[in-house]
Design a protein around this motif. Structure first.
Motif: not given
Length: 195
Positions: A4, A42, A94, A108, A111-112, A133, A135-136
Motif C-alpha cells: 500500500g 496489506l 495499492m 481495502i 479490493l485485495i 480510490s 486503486t490496485l
C-alpha cells in the motif's frame, strides 16, 4: 505480498492549509488513512511525504516513510517513489490518497480479495457510479506505472487497458470521499460523526 502506497505529499492548494493534518473526531485525516491501511491485509505500507509533520506521523505508526523531493511533479511522483521503495516480492501496488479519511480496512480488503480472486491486473472501486480510490495495480504493470507523468496518477493506464480493469462497486459511497475544499471537510466531519 501487496504494498500500500499512501500518497501524502500534495500541496492542498484549494484548501489553503494542510488538509492532511485537519482533525476528524480525535484523529487527523492522515492518521485515519494510515490506521485503515494498518488494520487491512496489506503486507507493506509506504507513506510518501513532503512535510516533516506527516513523516513523524508515519514513524509513530511504524510504517516506512519516503521523502518526495519533487512534489510539484504531481501524484505520479509519489507513485513512482512508492513503487521504487517497495519490496521486490510485491505482487501488486495499492495507491491510497492521504485525504480520504472515511476509508476503512474492509474496503481495502475487498479490493485485495477481488485482485486475488480474479485475473484482472487492475482493480478500481466505484462509488455512486464514479471511479475512485484506492486503486490496485498488478506489479506486472510496474514499468507502465513508472512512466506515468503529472497529476493523473494511474488513470491513463486504466483508460488504455479497459479489458484489464475490474470495477468494484462499493456500497457506502462515503468511504470514497476525499477533501479538497473547506466545505467538503465540514461535510466529512458531519458524515464521520454519523458513521
Amino acid at each position: 505480498m501487496i504494498t500500500g502506497i499512501i500518497m501524502a505529499s500534495g500541496f492542498s492548494k484549494r484548501m489553503n492549509k494542510d488538509k492532511l493534518t485537519l482533525s476528524i473526531g480525535e484523529e487527523l485525516v492522515i492518521e485515519k488513512v494510515i490506521k485503515a491501511a494498518k488494520e487491512s491485509k496489506l503486507d507493506e505500507i509506504i507513506l510518501v511525504y513532503q512535510k516533516e509533520q506527516i513523516r513523524d506521523i508515519g514513524i509513530k505508526y511504524n510504517i516506512k516513510t519516503i521523502f518526495n523531493p519533487c512534489p510539484e511533479k504531481g501524484q505520479s511522483e509519489s507513485m513512482k517513489l512508492g513503487i521504487k521503495a517497495s519490496d521486490l516480492k510485491s505482487r501488486a501496488f495499492m495507491f491510497i490518497v492521504g485525504d480520504q479519511p472515511l476509508l476503512n480496512y474492509k474496503t481495502i480488503n475487498l479490493l485485495i480479495d477481488t485482485f486475488n480472486n480474479n485475473d484482472n491486473e487492475i482493480v478500481v472501486p466505484v462509488y455512486r457510479e464514479e471511479k475512485g480510490s484506492p486503486t490496485l495495480f498488478s506489479s506486472k504493470l510496474k514499468d507502465k506505472l513508472l512512466e506515468v507523468e503529472g497529476d493523473k496518477g494511474g488513470r491513463k493506464i486504466i483508460q488504455e487497458m479497459p479489458n484489464s480493469v475490474k470495477l468494484l462497486s462499493i456500497e457506502d459511497f462515503r468511504v470514497g470521499l476525499d477533501i479538497d475544499t473547506w466545505d467538503e471537510y465540514q461535510q466529512l466531519i458531519e458524515m464521520g460523526m454519523k458513521k
